[in-house]
Each structure stands twice: as structure tokens, then as C-alpha cells.
Design an enzyme around this catalytic site. Structure first.
Site, PDB file in Angstrom:
ATOM      1  N   ARG A  99       1.230   8.129   8.120  1.00 57.16           N
ATOM      2  CA  ARG A  99      -0.189   7.885   7.866  1.00 57.16           C
ATOM      3  C   ARG A  99      -0.973   8.864   8.719  1.00 57.16           C
ATOM      4  O   ARG A  99      -0.571   9.185   9.852  1.00 57.16           O
ATOM      5  CB  ARG A  99      -0.590   6.453   8.262  1.00 57.16           C
ATOM      6  CG  ARG A  99      -0.135   5.386   7.271  1.00 57.16           C
ATOM      7  CD  ARG A  99      -0.927   5.443   5.971  1.00 57.16           C
ATOM      8  NE  ARG A  99      -0.540   4.413   5.026  1.00 57.16           N
ATOM      9  CZ  ARG A  99       0.378   4.549   4.070  1.00 57.16           C
ATOM     10  NH1 ARG A  99       1.037   5.688   3.939  1.00 57.16           N
ATOM     11  NH2 ARG A  99       0.638   3.572   3.235  1.00 57.16           N
ATOM     12  N   GLU A 144      -8.314  11.196   2.691  1.00 57.65           N
ATOM     13  CA  GLU A 144      -7.728  11.686   1.436  1.00 57.65           C
ATOM     14  C   GLU A 144      -8.293  10.909   0.241  1.00 57.65           C
ATOM     15  O   GLU A 144      -8.604   9.728   0.395  1.00 57.65           O
ATOM     16  CB  GLU A 144      -6.190  11.575   1.494  1.00 57.65           C
ATOM     17  CG  GLU A 144      -5.680  10.158   1.694  1.00 57.65           C
ATOM     18  CD  GLU A 144      -4.166  10.075   1.914  1.00 57.65           C
ATOM     19  OE1 GLU A 144      -3.637  10.805   2.773  1.00 57.65           O
ATOM     20  OE2 GLU A 144      -3.531   9.261   1.217  1.00 57.65           O
ATOM     21  N   HIS A 161      -0.043  13.079  -1.009  1.00 61.55           N
ATOM     22  CA  HIS A 161       0.442  11.712  -0.733  1.00 61.55           C
ATOM     23  C   HIS A 161       1.388  11.239  -1.856  1.00 61.55           C
ATOM     24  O   HIS A 161       1.098  10.260  -2.547  1.00 61.55           O
ATOM     25  CB  HIS A 161      -0.724  10.735  -0.559  1.00 61.55           C
ATOM     26  CG  HIS A 161      -0.327   9.493   0.172  1.00 61.55           C
ATOM     27  ND1 HIS A 161      -1.181   8.758   0.935  1.00 61.55           N
ATOM     28  CD2 HIS A 161       0.874   8.838   0.256  1.00 61.55           C
ATOM     29  CE1 HIS A 161      -0.560   7.712   1.442  1.00 61.55           C
ATOM     30  NE2 HIS A 161       0.712   7.740   1.042  1.00 61.55           N
TER      31      HIS A 161
HETATM   32  P1  NAP Z   1       9.102   0.712   9.468  1.00 62.08           P
HETATM   33  O1  NAP Z   1      10.497   0.485   9.009  1.00 62.08           O
HETATM   34  O2  NAP Z   1       8.275  -0.446   9.856  1.00 62.08           O
HETATM   35  O3  NAP Z   1       9.168   1.753  10.694  1.00 62.08           O
HETATM   36  C1  NAP Z   1       8.062   2.027  11.492  1.00 62.08           C
HETATM   37  C2  NAP Z   1       8.477   2.692  12.791  1.00 62.08           C
HETATM   38  O4  NAP Z   1       7.298   2.813  13.612  1.00 62.08           O
HETATM   39  C3  NAP Z   1       9.510   1.927  13.606  1.00 62.08           C
HETATM   40  O5  NAP Z   1      10.466   2.833  14.104  1.00 62.08           O
HETATM   41  C4  NAP Z   1       8.681   1.337  14.735  1.00 62.08           C
HETATM   42  O6  NAP Z   1       9.368   1.206  15.947  1.00 62.08           O
HETATM   43  C5  NAP Z   1       7.649   2.410  14.934  1.00 62.08           C
HETATM   44  N1  NAP Z   1       6.507   1.873  15.690  1.00 62.08           N
HETATM   45  C6  NAP Z   1       5.687   0.859  15.335  1.00 62.08           C
HETATM   46  N2  NAP Z   1       4.783   0.651  16.314  1.00 62.08           N
HETATM   47  C7  NAP Z   1       5.057   1.540  17.288  1.00 62.08           C
HETATM   48  C8  NAP Z   1       4.484   1.826  18.552  1.00 62.08           C
HETATM   49  N3  NAP Z   1       3.423   1.130  19.011  1.00 62.08           N
HETATM   50  N4  NAP Z   1       5.004   2.832  19.290  1.00 62.08           N
HETATM   51  C9  NAP Z   1       6.067   3.534  18.836  1.00 62.08           C
HETATM   52  N5  NAP Z   1       6.662   3.314  17.648  1.00 62.08           N
HETATM   53  C10 NAP Z   1       6.157   2.334  16.894  1.00 62.08           C
HETATM   54  O7  NAP Z   1       8.250   1.483   8.352  1.00 62.08           O
HETATM   55  P2  NAP Z   1       8.768   2.468   7.201  1.00 62.08           P
HETATM   56  O8  NAP Z   1       9.000   1.715   5.950  1.00 62.08           O
HETATM   57  O9  NAP Z   1       9.854   3.330   7.750  1.00 62.08           O
HETATM   58  O10 NAP Z   1       7.427   3.343   6.984  1.00 62.08           O
HETATM   59  C11 NAP Z   1       7.075   4.321   7.947  1.00 62.08           C
HETATM   60  C12 NAP Z   1       5.709   4.916   7.644  1.00 62.08           C
HETATM   61  O11 NAP Z   1       5.742   5.637   6.397  1.00 62.08           O
HETATM   62  C13 NAP Z   1       4.570   3.894   7.515  1.00 62.08           C
HETATM   63  O12 NAP Z   1       3.431   4.410   8.191  1.00 62.08           O
HETATM   64  C14 NAP Z   1       4.273   3.866   6.020  1.00 62.08           C
HETATM   65  O13 NAP Z   1       2.956   3.493   5.723  1.00 62.08           O
HETATM   66  C15 NAP Z   1       4.568   5.329   5.659  1.00 62.08           C
HETATM   67  N6  NAP Z   1       4.841   5.559   4.234  1.00 62.08           N
HETATM   68  C16 NAP Z   1       4.355   6.719   3.665  1.00 62.08           C
HETATM   69  C17 NAP Z   1       4.598   6.978   2.331  1.00 62.08           C
HETATM   70  C18 NAP Z   1       4.086   8.230   1.684  1.00 62.08           C
HETATM   71  O14 NAP Z   1       3.880   8.237   0.465  1.00 62.08           O
HETATM   72  N7  NAP Z   1       3.883   9.310   2.415  1.00 62.08           N
HETATM   73  C19 NAP Z   1       5.318   6.062   1.553  1.00 62.08           C
HETATM   74  C20 NAP Z   1       5.818   4.921   2.171  1.00 62.08           C
HETATM   75  C21 NAP Z   1       5.584   4.681   3.521  1.00 62.08           C
HETATM   76  P3  NAP Z   1      10.407   0.000  16.210  1.00 62.08           P
HETATM   77  O15 NAP Z   1      11.632   0.463  15.481  1.00 62.08           O
HETATM   78  O16 NAP Z   1      10.571  -0.007  17.665  1.00 62.08           O
HETATM   79  O17 NAP Z   1       9.816  -1.233  15.602  1.00 62.08           O
END
Ligand code: NAP
Length: 316
Positions: free
Chosen positions: A235, A264, A282
Site C-alpha cells: 500500500r 491513485e 495496482h
Molecule cells: P499479511 O499476511 O497480513 O502480512 C502483512 C505483513 O505485515 C506481516 O508480515 C506483518 O508482520 C507485517 N506487519 C504488520 N504490522 C507491522 C508492523 N507494525 N511492523 C512491521 N511489520 C508489520 O498480508 P498479505 O496478505 O501478505 O498482504 C500484504 C500487503 O499486500 C497488504 O498491504 C495488502 O493490502 C497488499 N496487497 C496488495 C495487492 C496489490 O494489488 N498490489 C493485492 C493484495 C494485497 P507479522 O508477520 O509480524 O504479523
């Protein structure tokens, strides 16, 4: 039996709306001119909301629906849903995790390859006839064997690391705590600046929360340095865009590949003037297969909740 009423915040692709409409009575908020009149007439009939990660749900909407029980988000990010307002009323919020992980990881790897090997510029160069008139396309940067830092080893970060292991990369990561990783040599680095300092490429795969806001700031970008590359598929809020643009323009950072932007689709035009930036609209999860799987999960969450009182993938 009458179909539960659902407030549909933003459009889905047509064929996906058809499956939603077959099962629920849809009220399309984006077609409503006078919201106050709409809520007065239908507000008390609506029990669910279907929305997209990019649109979320506002507090005003939640507060206008006294019978609201569930919000189903098409996407994994729920940072645009007013969670405080939802939690205060015990409203369930669901998203579509896992089914999109592979596509987003594929895109991150593709963006890194394109940026590093300058494939976009090379293609333009062929199209513009330069191959015939010039000796050769300028050299680019190697990808395999580089040191990768992954910021956020969650579902998507982990899938990116798995893919990049196949490119003989050294993988380091930061999360809130060390993880059981797929390979024993993935190194946990607790400090973001230290991770950037030891990396050739920093890939941002963090959740978007108030705590992760601008986690990639001027100091992190400086630590990545003039030979460093940044990839963000998470994000825009996780990266300080002003600091990033300043570093890209001055050469303090070698390049960036970005799928997400502040404001965006109206992205900062400074990005478009830069040769060392790869921009994507995106499209992390935007494949036919994944979008169908996401829609099935949006539907399954609503159906299971209305039939059995429990959603499949609640976020809390
Ligand atoms: P996820 O499984 O929840 O992983 C999120 C990661 O962020 C985890 O490693 C978590 O750490 C870390 N995190 C959260 N809070 C934190 C903090 N305060 N300090 C450090 N690390 C922190 O999510 P995901 O499904 O992999 O998605 C990841 C991202 O991709 C999200 O922002 C989502 O919106 C985005 N996304 C983008 C697209 C796109 O089209 N570009 C599509 C889908 C998703 P812990 O492991 O320690 O909990």
C-alpha cells in the site's frame, strides 16, 4: 424465503455482479444521488455490505445502517474499512486472503525483473527503431544472486521470498517477530534501516496500519542507497512518497517499481517523468483466475454467514 439485502458500494466486473445478484437483493450505492433519502428508505433493511479493498466502507455508511451485520471486502486489504465503527457494533468484516497471494508475488518478481533489466525501456527502444541504428541497448543490472530485504514476511512476502529463492538470492526480512521460514537461511533483521543497509533490493509487502505508515522513510531510502532498488506491491501509505521521489530524482536511489500510489489513480506526475521508475496500475491480483476466486470468497463469506451465522475469513 426473501433474499438478504446487501449494500453494494462500488461496481464489480459484470459477470461477478450477476452471481452476487442471484443470491442477494443488491442496492448499488454508486447509483444513488441522494444518500440521506436512500438510507431513510432502505437503511433498516440492509444486513450486509459488499465492497472492494480500494473503496472500503466509511463510518457514515456503517452508522446509517442500523441492521448491518457483515461487511465483505473483495481484496485482502481492509485498511479503508472503518474498523473502529464496525467493531463497536460487532459487525463482522471479511476479506479475501490467500487466493490472491500467488498473483501479487508473481507481479512483484516480474516488476523487479523489468526494473532491473530495463525491459520496458528495451522494448520501447526496439519499437522506436533504435536497434537498427545503434550498436546496442545500454547495459542493465543483474537480478540473480542479489541481496533481498523483504519488509513484512506475511502471506505475500513469504510467497515472494519463495520465488526469489529460485534466483539464488540471499533473503532477509523483517516482521514484528522472527518466523518459521521455508528455508533456514532466511535472516530475520528487526530494524528496517539495518535491513535496507544490507540489501540491494527492498520489497515492501507490509500490511497497511497506522504503525506501518511511512515505515519506508527518508532514512530507510538513504540506507538502501544509490545502487538500491525499491519494490512496493503493498500500500502507498507504507512509503513516504515525497522522500522516495526526492531520492529517485537526485540519484540517491537507483530505481523503484510501484504498483500502488498515493491518491491513485491520480498519481504524482513526478513519477511519470522518471526513467528509473516502473509504474503499474495496482494490478497485483488482477488475473481472471484470481478475481474469480476472490469473488467466490466474497460470496461464500456472505452466504455462510447468512446461512450458518459464521463467515469463512473474518479479519478479527
Ligand atoms: P499479511 O499476511 O497480513 O502480512 C502483512 C505483513 O505485515 C506481516 O508480515 C506483518 O508482520 C507485517 N506487519 C504488520 N504490522 C507491522 C508492523 N507494525 N511492523 C512491521 N511489520 C508489520 O498480508 P498479505 O496478505 O501478505 O498482504 C500484504 C500487503 O499486500 C497488504 O498491504 C495488502 O493490502 C497488499 N496487497 C496488495 C495487492 C496489490 O494489488 N498490489 C493485492 C493484495 C494485497 P507479522 O508477520 O509480524 O504479523
Amino acid at each position: 424465503m426473501s433474499k438478504p439485502h446487501i449494500l453494494h458500494v462500488v461496481p464489480y466486473p459484470k459477470e461477478e455482479e450477476t452471481s452476487l445478484e442471484a443470491r442477494f437483493t443488491l442496492h448499488r450505492l454508486y447509483e444513488v444521488d441522494n444518500k440521506a433519502a436512500f438510507y431513510k428508505e432502505y437503511g433498516a433493511t440492509i444486513r450486509g455490505i459488499s465492497t472492494r479493498a480500494s473503496a472500503g466502507v466509511t463510518r457514515e455508511t456503517i452508522e446509517s445502517l442500523p441492521k448491518l451485520e457483515i461487511i465483505s471486502v473483495y481484496g485482502v486489504g481492509y485498511d479503508k474499512v472503518d474498523l473502529e465503527a464496525a467493531k463497536a457494533r460487532n459487525i463482522i468484516v471479511t476479506n479475501t486472503p490467500d487466493v490472491l497471494t500467488g498473483d501479487v508475488a508473481d507481479l512483484a518478481v516480474g516488476m523487479l525483473l523489468m526494473l532491473s533489466r530495463r525491459m520496458s525501456q528495451a522494448e520501447q527502444w526496439v519499437h522506436s527503431g533504435n536497434w537498427v541504428n545503434t550498436v546496442s541497448f545500454p547495459l542493465s543490472r543483474r537480478v540473480h544472486g542479489k541481496r533481498i530485504g523483504i519488509l513484512g514476511l506475511g502471506r505475500i512476502g513469504d510467497a515472494i521470498a519463495e520465488r526469489l529463492s529460485g534466483f539464488e538470492m540471499q533473503i532477509a526480512y523483517t516482521s514484528r517477530q522472527p518466523k518459521e521460514t521455508a528455508a533456514p537461511d532466511w535472516e530475520f533483521v528487526s530494524e528496517v534501516v539495518a535491513l535496507a543497509e544490507q540489501s540491494d533490493v527492498l520489497i515492501v509487502a507490509l500490511a497497511s496500519t497506522p504503525e506501518t505508515q511511512h515505515l519506508v522513510n527518508a532514512e530507510v531510502i538513504e540506507a538502501l542507497g544509490p545502487n538500491g532498488l525499491l519494490v512496493n506491491i503493498s500500500r502507498s501509505s507504507n512509503v513516504d512518497e515525497t522522500a522516495l521521489l526526492n531520492a529517485l530524482e537526485s540519484g540517491a536511489l537507483a530505481g523503484a517499481a510501484l504498483d500502488v500510489f498515493e491518491g491513485e489513480p491520480n498519481i504524482n506526475p513526478r513519477f511519470l517523468a522518471l526513467e528509473n521508475v516502473l509504474v503499474q496500475p495496482h494490478i497485483g491480483s488482477a488475473t481472471t483466475e484470481t478475481r474469480q476466486a476472490m469473488m467466490s470468497l466474497v460470496l461464500a463469506n456472505l452466504e455462510q454467514y447468512f446461512e450458518q451465522g459464521e463467515a469463512l475469513t473474518p479479519v478479527y
